[in-house]
Design a protein around this motif. Structure first.
Motif, PDB file in Angstrom:
ATOM      1  N   ALA A 265       0.743  -1.349   0.033  1.00  0.00           N
ATOM      2  CA  ALA A 265      -0.059  -0.045  -0.107  1.00  0.00           C
ATOM      3  C   ALA A 265       1.015   1.480   0.021  1.00  0.00           C
TER       4      ALA A 265
ATOM      5  N   TYR B  36       2.130   1.561  -3.591  1.00  0.00           N
ATOM      6  CA  TYR B  36       1.075   2.042  -4.346  1.00  0.00           C
ATOM      7  C   TYR B  36       0.721   3.620  -4.110  1.00  0.00           C
TER       8      TYR B  36
ATOM      9  N   GLU C  83      -9.129   4.667  -1.478  1.00  0.00           N
ATOM     10  CA  GLU C  83      -8.847   2.983  -1.563  1.00  0.00           C
ATOM     11  C   GLU C  83      -7.546   2.807  -1.949  1.00  0.00           C
ATOM     12  N   GLY C  84      -6.905   1.946  -0.870  1.00  0.00           N
ATOM     13  CA  GLY C  84      -5.513   1.400  -1.266  1.00  0.00           C
ATOM     14  C   GLY C  84      -4.191   2.132  -0.819  1.00  0.00           C
TER      15      GLY C  84
END
Length: 161
Positions: free
Chosen positions: A81, A84, A113-114
């Motif tokens: 994460a 990302y 999200e993420g």
């Protein structure tokens, strides 16, 4: 020429502008990604930290992941994460954390999200172009995760250009 035939001929003619719709992007390769995660995990192990490290490409897709022996299971998702988030935002997650703390307009970034807005995620650049990102999770502090991520990038830096 009849209008229908003219229309058909125009539709079938090659359009030079079509090539302008192609985008060429550079991404980190699997070999460099694997070397970077190994170097990051090794750097943290040398300091007594059991971590996971992940490298993603410029779009945030996983390229390499390594979890040290004894690293907690949560370190895998944490590292990925962070990588990302750094790839998506094109900046260090520690800088994003500081922005969230000081800029009310950025307060909702952690809700994406993420995203994981903690230290330990760094973009990987070839010159000025972001070609991927590395994330490290598991050291006792984001600044320590940052240091191990930096070691991962340092291992491959000369081969990024």
């Amino acid at each position: 020429m009849r209008p229908i035939a003219l229309f058909a001929a125009l539709m079938l003619a090659p359009l030079p502008a079509a090539a302008q719709n192609l985008v060429v992007e550079r991404n980190i390769g699997a070999t460099l990604a694997a070397e970077a995660v190994a170097a990051a995990v090794e750097a943290c192990a040398g300091r007594g930290y059991r971590v996971a490290a992940a490298v993603v490409d410029r779009a945030g897709v996983l390229r390499a992941l390594l979890r040290a022996d004894g690293a907690g299971p949560h370190t895998v998702s944490s590292a990925q994460a962070k990588a990302y988030t750094a790839a998506s935002m094109r900046t260090n997650t520690s800088q994003i954390l500081e922005t969230v703390r000081t800029n009310p307009g950025a307060a909702r970034l952690p809700d994406i999200e993420g995203f994981l807005v903690l230290g330990g995620g760094l973009p990987i650049r070839a010159g000025d172009e972001v070609v991927g990102a590395i994330g490290v999770g598991g050291a006792p502090g984001g600044h320590l995760d940052d240091q191990c991520a930096e070691a991962g990038i340092a291992r491959i830096r000369e081969r990024l250009n």
